[in-house]
Enzyme design. Structure first.
Site, PDB file in Angstrom:
ATOM      1  N   GLU A  90      12.511 -27.153  -9.480  1.00  0.00           N
ATOM      2  CA  GLU A  90      13.634 -26.311  -9.019  1.00  0.00           C
ATOM      3  C   GLU A  90      13.828 -27.331  -7.489  1.00  0.00           C
ATOM      4  OE1 GLU A  90      12.528 -22.321  -7.877  1.00  0.00           O
ATOM      5  OE2 GLU A  90      11.221 -22.121  -9.239  1.00  0.00           O
ATOM      6  N   SER A 213       3.324 -25.448   7.863  1.00  0.00           N
ATOM      7  CA  SER A 213       3.406 -24.374   7.066  1.00  0.00           C
ATOM      8  C   SER A 213       1.993 -22.682   8.478  1.00  0.00           C
ATOM      9  CB  SER A 213       3.397 -23.715   5.440  1.00  0.00           C
ATOM     10  OG  SER A 213       4.744 -23.836   5.906  1.00  0.00           O
ATOM     11  N   CYS A 333      10.130 -20.352  -3.082  1.00  0.00           N
ATOM     12  CA  CYS A 333      10.054 -21.570  -3.443  1.00  0.00           C
ATOM     13  C   CYS A 333       8.837 -21.354  -4.820  1.00  0.00           C
ATOM     14  CB  CYS A 333       8.532 -21.390  -2.974  1.00  0.00           C
ATOM     15  SG  CYS A 333       8.568 -23.031  -2.533  1.00  0.00           S
TER      16      CYS A 333
HETATM   17  N1  SAH Z   1       3.478 -27.299   0.552  1.00  0.00           N
HETATM   18  C1  SAH Z   1       4.629 -27.574   1.444  1.00  0.00           C
HETATM   19  C2  SAH Z   1       6.039 -26.995   1.144  1.00  0.00           C
HETATM   20  C3  SAH Z   1       6.432 -25.627   0.457  1.00  0.00           C
HETATM   21  S1  SAH Z   1       7.647 -24.988   1.323  1.00  0.00           S
HETATM   22  C4  SAH Z   1       3.926 -26.116   2.811  1.00  0.00           C
HETATM   23  O1  SAH Z   1       3.326 -25.397   2.351  1.00  0.00           O
HETATM   24  O2  SAH Z   1       4.621 -26.224   4.200  1.00  0.00           O
HETATM   25  C5  SAH Z   1       6.686 -23.675   1.917  1.00  0.00           C
HETATM   26  C6  SAH Z   1       7.130 -22.729   2.938  1.00  0.00           C
HETATM   27  O3  SAH Z   1       8.328 -21.816   0.994  1.00  0.00           O
HETATM   28  C7  SAH Z   1       6.751 -21.298   3.179  1.00  0.00           C
HETATM   29  O4  SAH Z   1       7.035 -22.093   4.813  1.00  0.00           O
HETATM   30  C8  SAH Z   1       8.159 -20.729   3.744  1.00  0.00           C
HETATM   31  O5  SAH Z   1       9.385 -21.050   4.603  1.00  0.00           O
HETATM   32  C9  SAH Z   1       8.511 -20.528   1.961  1.00  0.00           C
HETATM   33  N2  SAH Z   1       8.263 -19.709   1.414  1.00  0.00           N
HETATM   34  C10 SAH Z   1       7.484 -19.696   0.499  1.00  0.00           C
HETATM   35  N3  SAH Z   1       7.189 -18.246  -0.846  1.00  0.00           N
HETATM   36  C11 SAH Z   1       8.184 -17.438  -0.011  1.00  0.00           C
HETATM   37  C12 SAH Z   1       7.874 -16.137   0.261  1.00  0.00           C
HETATM   38  N4  SAH Z   1       7.476 -14.926  -1.161  1.00  0.00           N
HETATM   39  N5  SAH Z   1       8.922 -15.299   0.993  1.00  0.00           N
HETATM   40  C13 SAH Z   1       9.625 -15.850   1.681  1.00  0.00           C
HETATM   41  N6  SAH Z   1       9.073 -17.680   1.894  1.00  0.00           N
HETATM   42  C14 SAH Z   1       8.612 -18.781   1.331  1.00  0.00           C
END
Ligand code: SAH
Length: 342
Positions: A90, A213, A333
């Site tokens: 995606e 994160s 994500c």
């Molecule tokens: N693995 C890397 C890159 C993925 S980005 C990392 O962990 O940084 C991960 C980001 O996706 C999170 O920091 C958040 O910003 C977003 N994300 C994932 N699931 C989410 C959810 N349920 N609600 C809001 N943001 C989410």
């Protein structure tokens, strides 16, 4: 058939010379692909027709295909791409005032199984190559009508620092003047805290942005929601971040998902203030959790979010609150892919 993106400008010039064609066509081809985002040789109108035909016989430009495109009311657009091995990834385009951000994937699936994130639900399949990473940008721009991509964030599926070599190779291409020519300061790597990757990044001569994160300043809670914390514990992670800021003089953004009943209380905010207080050049980005059906999570109420934000502000920590965008199109994500693969 070769992937034309494997060729440098010089190599493409050599290919043309071998065909008794002038070298300058190489620059034209690069410009069509990387500046104008044209991914069809037939549309490269300033090339002789016979050359276009020859290129078509020798090369392909993209291997991934657009499977689905969804637009949200707020302008966010989500894309589902099918890879040549039939896996899905995606990417999202997020237009905002004065900028257009492309959020791209670095892996198929994810190993790290953060409890709020849909990307890890089906586990990890494989790394994307640098070419598949930049193809996302080619297709995004090709299908998006609202202006040039100005910023790139590796916040799609996967952990970029777990695919270090390909991600860095992609970033160097994105950054290179011959290719997309997007400034390194406009490219963000986001990581769940892969310490060896952060250390390597510190050594690169690239002014890219780094996001961590974090999601909790409490070791026990963080272990629960970001399981890789067991391997790379919070305390060590913060030490490495401090070292990174000192060595690079660059800011780190700490991403913090606010999840009701888990990490969003006043005490949680105070703990965050405490662990960040020793660091210069930090910023916090608060993200109210997007509900993910399979994962049973929800954002806290507005008041709790504002109190959390205020606690950081009062302590002098720069903080932004991410607006929740694209909720009507499963823009978090991994959500779209998950729905599609079922
Ligand atoms: N693995 C890397 C890159 C993925 S980005 C990392 O962990 O940084 C991960 C980001 O996706 C999170 O920091 C958040 O910003 C977003 N994300 C994932 N699931 C989410 C959810 N349920 N609600 C809001 N943001 C989410």
């Amino acid at each position: 058939m070769r992937d034309i993106k494997e060729l440098s400008l010089l190599e493409l010039e050599c290919f043309l010379t071998d065909l008794n064609q002038p070298k300058y066509h190489a620059r034209q081809i690069f410009s069509w692909i990387y500046k104008k985002f044209i991914i069809d040789f037939d549309l490269m109108s300033d090339l002789p027709v016979a050359l276009r035909q020859r290129l078509k016989e020798s090369f392909f430009i993209t291997s991934i295909k657009l499977e689905k495109q969804q637009s949200a009311k707020d302008g966010t657009e989500k894309f589902l791409f099918k890879l040549s091995d039939n896996n899905f990834i995606e990417a999202v385009i997020i237009p905002a005032k004065g900028r257009v951000t492309a959020c791209i994937s670095s892996q198929v699936g994810c190993k790290f199984a953060c409890t709020f994130c849909a990307s890890g639900i089906k586990g990890f399949k494989r790394n994307l190559t640098h070419l598949e990473i930049i193809e996302q940008l080619l297709l995004l721009k090709n299908k998006f009508s609202g202006g040039a991509i100005t910023h790139i964030v590796f916040m799609g599926t996967g952990e970029p620092l777990d695919n270090y070599d390909f991600v860095l190779k992609a970033i160097r291409l994105i950054n290179s003047k011959d290719c997309f020519g997007i400034g390194a300061r406009r490219i963000t790597i986001s990581t769940c805290g892969i310490i060896p990757g952060i250390k390597r990044l510190e050594e690169e001569d690239l002014q890219i942005e780094l996001s961590i994160s974090l999601h909790s300043a409490d070791e026990d809670i963080r272990e629960q929601i970001v399981p890789v914390d067991r391997k790379y514990p919070l305390k060590e992670l913060m030490r490495i971040c401090k070292e990174y800021i000192r060595a690079t003089r660059r800011q780190i953004t700490f991403e913090y998902i606010l999840i009701a009943g888990l990490n969003s209380s006043l005490q949680d905010a105070q703990k965050l203030v405490r662990i960040l207080s020793g660091l210069r050049l930090v910023k916090v980005n608060l993200i109210p959790a997007n509900p993910v059906k399979e994962l049973n999570i929800a954002p806290p109420g507005k008041l709790e979010i504002l109190l959390f934000q205020d606690t950081l502000k009062k302590a002098g920590i720069p903080v932004t609150l991410r607006r929740q965008r694209g909720q009507d199109i499963d823009a978090s994500c991994g959500q779209l892919r998950l729905k599609y693969e079922k």
